[in-house]
Design a protein around this motif. Structure first.
Motif, PDB file in Angstrom:
ATOM      1  N   ALA A  53      29.099 -38.577 -82.144  1.00 54.46           N
ATOM      2  CA  ALA A  53      29.287 -38.000 -80.810  1.00 54.46           C
ATOM      3  C   ALA A  53      29.134 -39.085 -79.755  1.00 54.46           C
ATOM      4  N   CYS A  54      29.390 -38.727 -78.503  1.00 57.45           N
ATOM      5  CA  CYS A  54      29.219 -39.654 -77.379  1.00 57.45           C
ATOM      6  C   CYS A  54      28.417 -38.980 -76.264  1.00 57.45           C
ATOM      7  N   GLY A  55      27.762 -39.781 -75.470  1.00 61.01           N
ATOM      8  CA  GLY A  55      27.123 -39.309 -74.235  1.00 61.01           C
ATOM      9  C   GLY A  55      26.126 -38.178 -74.460  1.00 61.01           C
ATOM     10  N   THR A  56      26.279 -37.155 -73.667  1.00 58.85           N
ATOM     11  CA  THR A  56      25.369 -36.013 -73.746  1.00 58.85           C
ATOM     12  C   THR A  56      25.438 -35.339 -75.117  1.00 58.85           C
ATOM     13  N   ALA A  99      30.875 -33.621 -86.126  1.00 56.38           N
ATOM     14  CA  ALA A  99      31.322 -34.189 -84.854  1.00 56.38           C
ATOM     15  C   ALA A  99      30.946 -33.223 -83.736  1.00 56.38           C
ATOM     16  N   ILE A 100      30.290 -33.736 -82.703  1.00 52.53           N
ATOM     17  CA  ILE A 100      29.889 -32.886 -81.573  1.00 52.53           C
ATOM     18  C   ILE A 100      30.652 -33.343 -80.337  1.00 52.53           C
ATOM     19  N   SER A 101      31.357 -32.419 -79.706  1.00 48.13           N
ATOM     20  CA  SER A 101      32.115 -32.774 -78.503  1.00 48.13           C
ATOM     21  C   SER A 101      32.393 -31.528 -77.675  1.00 48.13           C
ATOM     22  N   GLN A 102      32.006 -31.558 -76.429  1.00 46.49           N
ATOM     23  CA  GLN A 102      32.298 -30.432 -75.542  1.00 46.49           C
ATOM     24  C   GLN A 102      33.801 -30.235 -75.422  1.00 46.49           C
ATOM     25  N   SER A 103      34.488 -31.315 -75.012  1.00 48.41           N
ATOM     26  CA  SER A 103      35.931 -31.228 -74.746  1.00 48.41           C
ATOM     27  C   SER A 103      36.743 -31.115 -76.030  1.00 48.41           C
ATOM     28  N   GLU A 105      38.131 -33.661 -77.245  1.00 49.70           N
ATOM     29  CA  GLU A 105      39.225 -34.635 -77.094  1.00 49.70           C
ATOM     30  C   GLU A 105      38.723 -36.067 -76.926  1.00 49.70           C
ATOM     31  N   THR A 106      37.466 -36.312 -77.121  1.00 48.10           N
ATOM     32  CA  THR A 106      36.926 -37.652 -76.898  1.00 48.10           C
ATOM     33  C   THR A 106      37.469 -38.618 -77.957  1.00 48.10           C
ATOM     34  N   ALA A 107      38.104 -39.696 -77.478  1.00 47.07           N
ATOM     35  CA  ALA A 107      38.849 -40.582 -78.381  1.00 47.07           C
ATOM     36  C   ALA A 107      37.974 -41.179 -79.481  1.00 47.07           C
ATOM     37  N   SER A 151      32.175 -29.197 -63.972  1.00 47.28           N
ATOM     38  CA  SER A 151      31.457 -30.358 -63.443  1.00 47.28           C
ATOM     39  C   SER A 151      31.563 -31.519 -64.435  1.00 47.28           C
ATOM     40  N   VAL A 152      31.766 -32.715 -63.903  1.00 45.15           N
ATOM     41  CA  VAL A 152      31.893 -33.883 -64.798  1.00 45.15           C
ATOM     42  C   VAL A 152      30.599 -34.081 -65.589  1.00 45.15           C
ATOM     43  N   ALA A 153      29.474 -33.936 -64.925  1.00 44.28           N
ATOM     44  CA  ALA A 153      28.193 -34.080 -65.631  1.00 44.28           C
ATOM     45  C   ALA A 153      27.988 -32.854 -66.520  1.00 44.28           C
ATOM     46  N   SER A 154      27.777 -33.116 -67.783  1.00 45.12           N
ATOM     47  CA  SER A 154      27.665 -32.029 -68.753  1.00 45.12           C
ATOM     48  C   SER A 154      26.259 -31.419 -68.701  1.00 45.12           C
ATOM     49  N   THR A 155      26.183 -30.108 -68.594  1.00 49.58           N
ATOM     50  CA  THR A 155      24.868 -29.447 -68.536  1.00 49.58           C
ATOM     51  C   THR A 155      24.790 -28.300 -69.542  1.00 49.58           C
ATOM     52  N   ALA A 238      17.636 -39.264 -68.080  1.00 48.64           N
ATOM     53  CA  ALA A 238      18.006 -40.533 -67.446  1.00 48.64           C
ATOM     54  C   ALA A 238      19.517 -40.604 -67.221  1.00 48.64           C
ATOM     55  N   LEU A 239      20.273 -40.142 -68.207  1.00 48.63           N
ATOM     56  CA  LEU A 239      21.739 -40.163 -68.070  1.00 48.63           C
ATOM     57  C   LEU A 239      22.189 -39.285 -66.895  1.00 48.63           C
ATOM     58  N   LYS A 240      21.632 -38.085 -66.805  1.00 48.73           N
ATOM     59  CA  LYS A 240      22.015 -37.187 -65.708  1.00 48.73           C
ATOM     60  C   LYS A 240      21.718 -37.817 -64.374  1.00 48.73           C
ATOM     61  N   SER A 356      36.835 -35.910 -69.414  1.00 50.34           N
ATOM     62  CA  SER A 356      37.128 -36.062 -70.837  1.00 50.34           C
ATOM     63  C   SER A 356      37.635 -37.486 -71.051  1.00 50.34           C
ATOM     64  N   VAL A 357      36.978 -38.204 -71.990  1.00 50.44           N
ATOM     65  CA  VAL A 357      37.292 -39.625 -72.178  1.00 50.44           C
ATOM     66  C   VAL A 357      38.247 -39.749 -73.368  1.00 50.44           C
ATOM     67  N   THR A 358      39.551 -39.697 -73.055  1.00 56.53           N
ATOM     68  CA  THR A 358      40.550 -39.627 -74.116  1.00 56.53           C
ATOM     69  C   THR A 358      41.108 -40.999 -74.475  1.00 56.53           C
TER      70      THR A 358
HETATM   71  C1  F6R Z   1      27.573 -36.789 -69.427  1.00 50.93           C
HETATM   72  C2  F6R Z   1      28.901 -36.546 -69.962  1.00 50.93           C
HETATM   73  C3  F6R Z   1      29.448 -37.461 -71.000  1.00 50.93           C
HETATM   74  C4  F6R Z   1      30.016 -36.651 -72.166  1.00 50.93           C
HETATM   75  C5  F6R Z   1      30.723 -37.566 -73.163  1.00 50.93           C
HETATM   76  C6  F6R Z   1      31.185 -36.816 -74.395  1.00 50.93           C
HETATM   77  O1  F6R Z   1      27.210 -35.849 -68.478  1.00 50.93           O
HETATM   78  O2  F6R Z   1      29.545 -35.608 -69.571  1.00 50.93           O
HETATM   79  O3  F6R Z   1      28.473 -38.357 -71.446  1.00 50.93           O
HETATM   80  O4  F6R Z   1      28.957 -35.955 -72.771  1.00 50.93           O
HETATM   81  O5  F6R Z   1      31.805 -38.172 -72.538  1.00 50.93           O
HETATM   82  O6  F6R Z   1      32.084 -35.819 -74.069  1.00 50.93           O
HETATM   83  P1  F6R Z   1      32.457 -34.694 -75.110  1.00 50.93           P
HETATM   84  O7  F6R Z   1      31.246 -33.904 -75.376  1.00 50.93           O
HETATM   85  O8  F6R Z   1      33.536 -33.908 -74.426  1.00 50.93           O
HETATM   86  O9  F6R Z   1      32.960 -35.394 -76.341  1.00 50.93           O
END
Ligand code: F6R
Length: 360
Positions: A53-56, A99-103, A105-107, A151-155, A238-240, A356-358
């Motif tokens: 996974a990435c980020g949050t 694999a954990i991803s909100q979107s 679509e994270t590359a 919101s861009v910041a994931s909560t 810290a990330l938030k 979303s970081v594609t």
């Molecule tokens: C932080 C944030 C990013 C995402 C990361 C992964 O607030 O939004 O760190 O958590 O880009 O995104 P997903 O979960 O969509 O793969």
């Protein structure tokens, strides 16, 4: 659209009681109280788990490692996808990838899944967006059912991932027999009571965050410290803070402070400590004494009745074990939110960030 809230981020933080409710709906059997995860019923119980996974979402994975290892006795490796994909992996029989991803679509996360696929690992996807690439490329998909996150910041997405991961840890623990029926029932019962407790607390938590923001908004840097389940939450806090308020913040496992970072502490460098009432509390307390001895100001997020050094105590009700994280997480989110609002930042669209970081 924002449901009367000033920002999507605040709306999404406040939605978390509902998110928990929706995340458990249909996943706890009414009669037996057992966890039922139909989506992954056909997949084997892993001998070893690789979380990608990435980020949050990565922080949710780090958090889940503690539960899966304790309750299901499955070794868990959690790695940011951008490292996982370029490392010489040593896979073995019985490995499974999650694999954990909100979107969805994270590359980097998708690339990590493809490596797992090439090595014949079964893949579970945990994502929020229905029909996303992560869902399509998994052998079994667990949806987090958090609803759209704008919101861009994931909560709320992290909260929903934690609910699903907690259920997964219970389900595997029960199947393996490493978690007793009584312990599982206690956890699911606590989980079912959680939305009510959280919904009665959130407004109070927001006021506490507002008050702290007026006091600490001048800080140029912040530490977030925690142990055990509090350590991945410290990373998330810290990330938030850094992504929406642009204040430099570092999340650390509290025990690592004396290995270098404590050199930074002075009266201008405050610490946000996660100090739940648990077996590690005395250890967190002694780390905080060291911070105080160097003139560092401390905000302690804690439970009633704890005895720990602090300048500002922020008490939330105690839920018990892993469930405490579901109150600590929104406190951290609200703190970052109120700091950013107080500083006049563009909370929902922080600079340099995309939802979303594609691309890599
Ligand atoms: C932080 C944030 C990013 C995402 C990361 C992964 O607030 O939004 O760190 O958590 O880009 O995104 P997903 O979960 O969509 O793969």
């Amino acid at each position: 659209q924002k449901g009367g809230f000033k920002h999507f981020m605040l709306k999404e933080i406040m939605e978390q009681p509902q998110v928990i409710q929706d995340g458990i709906a249909g996943r706890i059997d009414d009669a037996t109280q057992e966890v039922v995860l139909d989506e992954i019923a056909d997949l084997p119980i892993p001998g070893r788990l690789h979380i990608i996974a990435c980020g949050t979402s990565f922080h949710a994975g780090l958090w889940a490692k503690y539960l899966i290892e304790e309750w299901a006795r499955i070794p868990v490796q959690v790695e940011v996808a951008s490292e996982f994909r370029y490392r010489q992996q040593v896979f073995q029989e019985g490995d499974l990838a999650l694999a954990i991803s909100q979107s969805g679509e994270t590359a980097d996360t998708l690339a990590g899944m493809r490596i797992a696929r090439e090595n014949n690992l079964p893949i579970v996807g945990l994502c929020n967006v229905v029909g996303s690439s992560v869902a399509r490329e998994s052998d079994g998909t667990m949806y987090t059912q958090a609803g759209p996150e704008i919101s861009v910041a994931s909560t709320k997405a992290m909260c929903s991932q934690m609910v699903a991961l907690l259920l997964l840890a219970i389900a595997w623990g029960r199947k393996k027999g490493t978690l007793s029926a009584e312990a599982a029932q206690q956890l699911t019962g606590q989980l079912q009571r959680l939305p009510h407790t959280l919904s009665t607390e959130l407004e109070r938590m927001r006021h506490a965050a507002q008050r702290l923001a007026t006091q600490f908004s001048k800080a140029r840097s912040f530490f977030f410290l925690g142990r055990g389940l509090g350590s991945p939450l410290a990373l998330e806090g810290a990330l938030k803070l850094k992504e929406i308020s642009y204040i430099h913040a570092e999340g650390y496992a509290a025990g690592e402070m004396k290995h270098g970072p404590i050199a930074l502490i002075d009266s201008e460098f405050p610490t946000f400590a996660l100090a739940p009432q648990d077996s590690l509390l005395p250890k967190v307390g002694s780390n905080l004494q060291e911070v105080q001895a160097r003139g560092g100001k401390i905000i302690a997020l804690t439970h009633p009745g704890t005895d720990i050094p602090s300048d500002e105590r922020w008490e939330v009700p105690q839920m018990g074990s892993a469930l405490d994280s579901f109150l600590f997480l929104p406190a951290l989110q609200l703190f970052a939110y109120e700091m950013a609002v107080y500083l006049g930042k563009d909370v929902d669209q922080p600079r340099n960030l995309a939802k979303s970081v594609t691309v890599e």
